[in-house]
Design a protein around this motif. Structure first.
Motif, PDB file in Angstrom:
ATOM      1  N   VAL A  21       0.876  -1.168   0.000  1.00  0.00           N
ATOM      2  CA  VAL A  21       0.000   0.000   0.000  1.00  0.00           C
ATOM      3  C   VAL A  21       0.912   1.216   0.000  1.00  0.00           C
ATOM      4  CG1 VAL A  21      -1.749   1.298   1.269  1.00  0.00           C
ATOM      5  CG2 VAL A  21      -1.793  -1.212   1.305  1.00  0.00           C
ATOM      6  N   LEU A  22       0.733   2.057  -1.011  1.00  0.00           N
ATOM      7  CA  LEU A  22       1.574   3.248  -1.140  1.00  0.00           C
ATOM      8  C   LEU A  22       0.728   4.501  -0.957  1.00  0.00           C
ATOM      9  CD1 LEU A  22       3.451   2.154  -4.390  1.00  0.00           C
ATOM     10  CD2 LEU A  22       4.301   1.999  -2.039  1.00  0.00           C
ATOM     11  N   MET A  23       1.318   5.526  -0.403  1.00  0.00           N
ATOM     12  CA  MET A  23       0.636   6.811  -0.314  1.00  0.00           C
ATOM     13  C   MET A  23       1.614   7.888  -0.736  1.00  0.00           C
ATOM     14  SD  MET A  23      -1.449   6.376   3.203  1.00  0.00           S
ATOM     15  CE  MET A  23      -2.091   4.760   3.605  1.00  0.00           C
ATOM     16  N   GLY A  24       1.141   8.792  -1.555  1.00  0.00           N
ATOM     17  CA  GLY A  24       2.065   9.833  -2.004  1.00  0.00           C
ATOM     18  C   GLY A  24       1.378  10.806  -2.946  1.00  0.00           C
ATOM     19  N   TRP A  25       2.192  11.561  -3.652  1.00  0.00           N
ATOM     20  CA  TRP A  25       1.693  12.608  -4.547  1.00  0.00           C
ATOM     21  C   TRP A  25       2.097  12.305  -5.980  1.00  0.00           C
ATOM     22  CZ3 TRP A  25       3.570  13.091   0.270  1.00  0.00           C
ATOM     23  CH2 TRP A  25       2.739  13.710   1.222  1.00  0.00           C
ATOM     24  N   VAL A  26       1.171  12.598  -6.885  1.00  0.00           N
ATOM     25  CA  VAL A  26       1.412  12.304  -8.298  1.00  0.00           C
ATOM     26  C   VAL A  26       2.414  13.310  -8.867  1.00  0.00           C
ATOM     27  CG1 VAL A  26       0.338  12.204 -10.592  1.00  0.00           C
ATOM     28  CG2 VAL A  26      -0.929  11.390  -8.561  1.00  0.00           C
ATOM     29  N   ARG A  27       3.449  12.798  -9.484  1.00  0.00           N
ATOM     30  CA  ARG A  27       4.392  13.679 -10.186  1.00  0.00           C
ATOM     31  C   ARG A  27       3.961  13.841 -11.645  1.00  0.00           C
ATOM     32  NH1 ARG A  27       9.338  14.578  -7.610  1.00  0.00           N
ATOM     33  NH2 ARG A  27       8.733  15.380  -5.577  1.00  0.00           N
ATOM     34  N   THR A  28       3.733  12.703 -12.314  1.00  0.00           N
ATOM     35  CA  THR A  28       3.280  12.757 -13.708  1.00  0.00           C
ATOM     36  C   THR A  28       2.298  11.629 -13.963  1.00  0.00           C
ATOM     37  OG1 THR A  28       5.112  11.341 -14.354  1.00  0.00           O
ATOM     38  CG2 THR A  28       5.454  13.698 -14.616  1.00  0.00           C
ATOM     39  N   LYS A  29       1.492  11.831 -14.995  1.00  0.00           N
ATOM     40  CA  LYS A  29       0.621  10.747 -15.466  1.00  0.00           C
ATOM     41  C   LYS A  29       0.769  10.677 -16.986  1.00  0.00           C
ATOM     42  CE  LYS A  29      -3.931  11.068 -15.908  1.00  0.00           C
ATOM     43  NZ  LYS A  29      -5.369  11.148 -15.599  1.00  0.00           N
ATOM     44  N   ARG A  30       0.941   9.473 -17.493  1.00  0.00           N
ATOM     45  CA  ARG A  30       1.144   9.307 -18.935  1.00  0.00           C
ATOM     46  C   ARG A  30       0.162   8.247 -19.421  1.00  0.00           C
ATOM     47  NH1 ARG A  30       5.106   6.265 -21.429  1.00  0.00           N
ATOM     48  NH2 ARG A  30       5.995   5.791 -19.395  1.00  0.00           N
ATOM     49  N   GLU A  31      -0.720   8.646 -20.331  1.00  0.00           N
ATOM     50  CA  GLU A  31      -1.730   7.699 -20.783  1.00  0.00           C
ATOM     51  C   GLU A  31      -1.336   7.048 -22.103  1.00  0.00           C
ATOM     52  OE1 GLU A  31      -6.058   9.177 -19.424  1.00  0.00           O
ATOM     53  OE2 GLU A  31      -4.576  10.751 -19.804  1.00  0.00           O
ATOM     54  N   GLY A  32      -1.201   5.741 -22.076  1.00  0.00           N
ATOM     55  CA  GLY A  32      -0.911   5.007 -23.308  1.00  0.00           C
ATOM     56  C   GLY A  32      -2.198   4.404 -23.852  1.00  0.00           C
ATOM     57  N   LYS A  33      -2.042   3.558 -24.851  1.00  0.00           N
ATOM     58  CA  LYS A  33      -3.249   2.980 -25.463  1.00  0.00           C
ATOM     59  C   LYS A  33      -3.939   2.003 -24.511  1.00  0.00           C
ATOM     60  CE  LYS A  33      -2.561   1.596 -29.729  1.00  0.00           C
ATOM     61  NZ  LYS A  33      -2.455   0.533 -30.616  1.00  0.00           N
ATOM     62  N   ASN A  34      -3.138   1.124 -23.928  1.00  0.00           N
ATOM     63  CA  ASN A  34      -3.732   0.082 -23.075  1.00  0.00           C
ATOM     64  C   ASN A  34      -3.533   0.312 -21.588  1.00  0.00           C
ATOM     65  OD1 ASN A  34      -4.422  -1.302 -25.436  1.00  0.00           O
ATOM     66  ND2 ASN A  34      -2.314  -2.074 -25.533  1.00  0.00           N
ATOM     67  N   VAL A  35      -2.537   1.112 -21.283  1.00  0.00           N
ATOM     68  CA  VAL A  35      -2.232   1.340 -19.866  1.00  0.00           C
ATOM     69  C   VAL A  35      -1.944   2.810 -19.591  1.00  0.00           C
ATOM     70  CG1 VAL A  35      -1.284  -0.923 -19.210  1.00  0.00           C
ATOM     71  CG2 VAL A  35       0.165   0.753 -20.369  1.00  0.00           C
ATOM     72  N   ILE A  46      14.326  10.523  -3.483  1.00  0.00           N
ATOM     73  CA  ILE A  46      14.196  11.327  -4.703  1.00  0.00           C
ATOM     74  C   ILE A  46      13.507  10.508  -5.802  1.00  0.00           C
ATOM     75  CG2 ILE A  46      16.483  10.636  -5.587  1.00  0.00           C
ATOM     76  CD1 ILE A  46      15.718  14.195  -5.859  1.00  0.00           C
ATOM     77  N   LYS A  47      13.538   9.179  -5.648  1.00  0.00           N
ATOM     78  CA  LYS A  47      12.999   8.307  -6.693  1.00  0.00           C
ATOM     79  C   LYS A  47      11.477   8.194  -6.623  1.00  0.00           C
ATOM     80  CE  LYS A  47      17.169   5.652  -7.229  1.00  0.00           C
ATOM     81  NZ  LYS A  47      17.953   4.599  -6.593  1.00  0.00           N
ATOM     82  N   ASN A  48      10.876   8.054  -7.792  1.00  0.00           N
ATOM     83  CA  ASN A  48       9.439   7.821  -7.874  1.00  0.00           C
ATOM     84  C   ASN A  48       9.204   6.330  -8.080  1.00  0.00           C
ATOM     85  OD1 ASN A  48       9.127  10.623  -7.932  1.00  0.00           O
ATOM     86  ND2 ASN A  48       9.280  10.652 -10.168  1.00  0.00           N
ATOM     87  N   ILE A  49       7.963   5.925  -7.842  1.00  0.00           N
ATOM     88  CA  ILE A  49       7.605   4.559  -8.223  1.00  0.00           C
ATOM     89  C   ILE A  49       6.538   4.689  -9.314  1.00  0.00           C
ATOM     90  CG2 ILE A  49       5.821   4.235  -6.445  1.00  0.00           C
ATOM     91  CD1 ILE A  49       8.225   1.461  -7.413  1.00  0.00           C
ATOM     92  N   GLN A  50       6.652   3.836 -10.305  1.00  0.00           N
ATOM     93  CA  GLN A  50       5.673   3.879 -11.389  1.00  0.00           C
ATOM     94  C   GLN A  50       4.513   2.946 -11.081  1.00  0.00           C
ATOM     95  OE1 GLN A  50       6.705   4.764 -15.504  1.00  0.00           O
ATOM     96  NE2 GLN A  50       6.343   2.607 -15.892  1.00  0.00           N
ATOM     97  N   SER A  55      -6.222   0.168 -18.925  1.00  0.00           N
ATOM     98  CA  SER A  55      -7.320   1.020 -19.384  1.00  0.00           C
ATOM     99  C   SER A  55      -8.649   0.402 -18.970  1.00  0.00           C
ATOM    100  CB  SER A  55      -7.353   1.167 -20.903  1.00  0.00           C
ATOM    101  OG  SER A  55      -6.093   1.187 -21.417  1.00  0.00           O
ATOM    102  N   GLY A  56      -9.537   1.228 -18.537  1.00  0.00           N
ATOM    103  CA  GLY A  56     -10.864   0.764 -18.155  1.00  0.00           C
ATOM    104  C   GLY A  56     -10.915   0.078 -16.803  1.00  0.00           C
ATOM    105  N   GLN A  57      -9.779  -0.016 -16.137  1.00  0.00           N
ATOM    106  CA  GLN A  57      -9.744  -0.710 -14.836  1.00  0.00           C
ATOM    107  C   GLN A  57     -10.513   0.065 -13.776  1.00  0.00           C
ATOM    108  OE1 GLN A  57      -5.743  -1.398 -13.445  1.00  0.00           O
ATOM    109  NE2 GLN A  57      -6.426  -2.524 -11.636  1.00  0.00           N
ATOM    110  N   PHE A  58     -10.410   1.392 -13.800  1.00  0.00           N
ATOM    111  CA  PHE A  58     -11.095   2.223 -12.807  1.00  0.00           C
ATOM    112  C   PHE A  58     -12.027   3.210 -13.516  1.00  0.00           C
ATOM    113  CE2 PHE A  58      -6.865   1.317 -10.857  1.00  0.00           C
ATOM    114  CZ  PHE A  58      -7.315   0.470  -9.847  1.00  0.00           C
ATOM    115  N   GLU A  59     -12.933   3.755 -12.746  1.00  0.00           N
ATOM    116  CA  GLU A  59     -13.890   4.746 -13.276  1.00  0.00           C
ATOM    117  C   GLU A  59     -13.143   5.919 -13.928  1.00  0.00           C
ATOM    118  OE1 GLU A  59     -17.385   5.579 -11.908  1.00  0.00           O
ATOM    119  OE2 GLU A  59     -17.714   3.480 -11.324  1.00  0.00           O
ATOM    120  N   ASP A  60     -13.717   6.442 -14.994  1.00  0.00           N
ATOM    121  CA  ASP A  60     -13.098   7.597 -15.671  1.00  0.00           C
ATOM    122  C   ASP A  60     -12.967   8.784 -14.737  1.00  0.00           C
ATOM    123  OD1 ASP A  60     -12.881   6.127 -17.902  1.00  0.00           O
ATOM    124  OD2 ASP A  60     -14.526   7.107 -19.009  1.00  0.00           O
ATOM    125  N   SER A  61     -13.947   8.972 -13.847  1.00  0.00           N
ATOM    126  CA  SER A  61     -13.916  10.141 -12.961  1.00  0.00           C
ATOM    127  C   SER A  61     -12.723  10.062 -12.004  1.00  0.00           C
ATOM    128  CB  SER A  61     -15.216  10.256 -12.176  1.00  0.00           C
ATOM    129  OG  SER A  61     -15.389   9.096 -11.388  1.00  0.00           O
TER     130      SER A  61
END
Ligand code: 4AD
Ligand code: MG
Length: 481
Positions: A21-35, A46-50, A55-61
């Motif tokens: 279980v991770l908690m943190g702040w979004v640095r970037t979001k990158r939308e691909g075709k499937n993921v 200093i490192k982020n975790i990806q 796609s479609g796994q969670f509600e669009d909202s």
């Protein structure tokens, strides 16, 4: 609720297949075709975790709310990463949006911002790579200070923040009062009557814990203070704050040489601790400093990278010269002869300005320099008077890019000599009765120094401006946040 794992722990200890279980702040979001890839940071490294979301796994909202700056709680499984740049990533099984960050309003973008701009949003700047790295290094250095002194058997003393004396005699103090500024009580002479004030006397914020530190050293032998100090000097430079932290060791039975030895040992130990324990952050800051350097004209670029500079200090002895030797070098130096210094060096006794200090360190010796035995008239009243009748047992440590980082001295332990100096300078004797009295009862030779903590953190992180190494800088005209 499953226990939260910090990203630092995850990267160090957790292996593929583990549930986290991770908690943190979004640095970037990158939308691909499937993921969709979300880069999450929680400040533990200093490192982020990806985070990987199908796609479609969670509600669009929900997905729409995941923008730079938003805070998330993510449950998922660690998997081997197929992408370049990281070994592992986390596939999300659950995401909770804890706090959205309206992209129309959130001022931090996933790009480089100027340090000046970030100072205006000091409430958000710890969210940047640079500041989080600086703050983690700052923390490590605080720990290293206590570790160093604890191992040596020094006792940490909390000296008062509100005092009735001016330790440095420079008169740069912030007054502390509860009197009504509109109608303060007046005495017979028509002056403000501080007898009516909260403490029954004039008080101010301390400029140094040294004087009280000396009292403690006169019983515990070796002590140190590490607290905030306040100076109302109106200097808008890259090395001055109105509120800064200073660590001040004070040692009974130390002469000036012992004092210089300790200062050099401390500085080297702190840097070594940083090199060993802050690798990721220092590598980031090293690269940052290199990038910044590239923007400068060739002749202004530094010969060494940040990490090389740090290693250089730990590996080499500091140069030690008297004020008189420094004066001679400066007087005969090219910039002085060509009148390039703003303050010419022509008469013995002139105070050394940061341009002179930096010439000695960066151009002449090319290493840290300790200057000792300064003219009495440019130093504080408490410094030990030398036999020559002109100089005192003072010492300043000068660092590249910074100038003075440590100021200290052997103290005048002889009652009569101290008293005559106090009188000579017209210092309010009554407010220092206790400081004088300690010289009457088992007085001992003793010495100490003050290390400006922010100046040290500047050196450690390669940050040019002192405002960028303290979370909430206090400077003339600026006390926001
Ligand atoms: O040289 P200073 O004024 O020495 C003292 O206060 C002594 N009482 C210390 C002692 O002997 N116990 O200040 C010590 C150090 C300086 O070398 C510098 O690094 C830092 O404190 N310093 C400042 N740092 C940030 N902003 C300022 N306005 C500073 N003034 C001094
Ligand atoms: Mg000084």
């Amino acid at each position: 609720m499953a226990q939260r794992t910090k990203i630092l722990t995850l990267l160090r200890e957790k292996s593929v297949g583990a549930q986290v279980v991770l908690m943190g702040w979004v640095r970037t979001k990158r939308e691909g075709k499937n993921v969709t890839f979300i880069n999450l940071n929680d400040g533990s490294t200093i490192k982020n975790i990806q985070i990987v979301v199908e796609s479609g796994q969670f509600e669009d909202s929900l997905m729409a709310g995941i923008t730079t700056g938003a805070s998330l709680r993510v449950s998922g499984t660690i998997i081997q990463s197929e992408g370049a740049g990281q070994d592992i990533e986390v596939t999300a099984s659950q995401i909770e949006l804890l706090g959205a960050a309206d992209p129309e309003q959130f001022p931090l973008q996933p790009k480089r911002h100027s340090l000046e701009f970030l100072r205006e949003i000091a409430h958000l700047r710890p969210r940047t790579n640079t500041f989080s790295a600086v703050l983690r290094v700052r923390h490590a250095m605080i720990f290293a200070v206590h570790d160093f002194f604890n191992k040596k058997g020094f006792v940490n003393i909390h000296t008062p923040i509100i005092t009735g004396s001016d330790a440095e005699g420079a008169g740069e103090m912030f007054r502390v009062t509860t009197l009504d500024p509109k109608s303060p009580p007046l005495n017979e002479d028509g002056e403000v009557d501080y007898k009516e004030d909260f403490f029954g006397k004039e008080t101010n914020l301390t400029v140094s814990g040294q004087l009280e530190g000396e009292l403690a050293a006169s019983a515990l032998s070796e002590i140190y203070t590490f607290g905030p100090t306040f100076r109302a000097e109106n200097s808008n430079t890259t090395r001055h704050l109105a509120e800064f932290w200073m660590m001040e060791p004070e040692m009974a039975f130390y002469d000036l040489n012992d004092n210089m030895d300790l200062a050099e040992e401390l500085l080297k130990a702190l840097i070594k601790y940083g090199l060993e324990n802050c690798q990721d952050d220092l590598e980031f800051l090293n690269k940052r400093a290199l990038d910044e350097d590239k923007q400068k004209p060739q002749h202004e670029r530094s010969e060494l990278s940040l990490i090389e500079k740090l290693q250089f200090v730990t590996d080499n002895d500091f140069e030690r010269i008297t004020y008189t030797e420094a004066f001679d070098i400066l007087r005969n130096s090219k910039p002085n002869k060509k009148k390039k210094f703003q303050f010419p060096v022509d008469e013995w006794g002139v105070d050394l300005q940061s341009e002179h200090e930096r010439f000695l360190v960066e151009k002449h010796f090319k290493k840290p320099v300790i200057i000792y035995d300064y003219p009495a008239k440019i130093k504080a009243f408490y410094m030990r008077q030398n036999e020559d009748g002109k100089t005192v047992g003072a010492m300043d440590v000068l660092f590249p890019g910074i100038g003075e980082i440590v100021g200290g001295s052997q103290r005048e332990e002889r009652y009569d000599k101290l008293l005559s100096r106090v009188k000579e300078l017209g210092i309010h004797e009554e407010s220092l009765w206790w400081y004088l009295e300690i010289r009457k009862f088992g007085s001992v030779p003793h010495s100490g120094f003050g290390l400006g903590f922010e100046r040290f953190v500047q050196f450690m992180t390669g940050m040019n401006n002192i405002r960028d190494v303290i979370p909430f800088p206090r400077t003339p005209g600026s006390a926001e946040f």
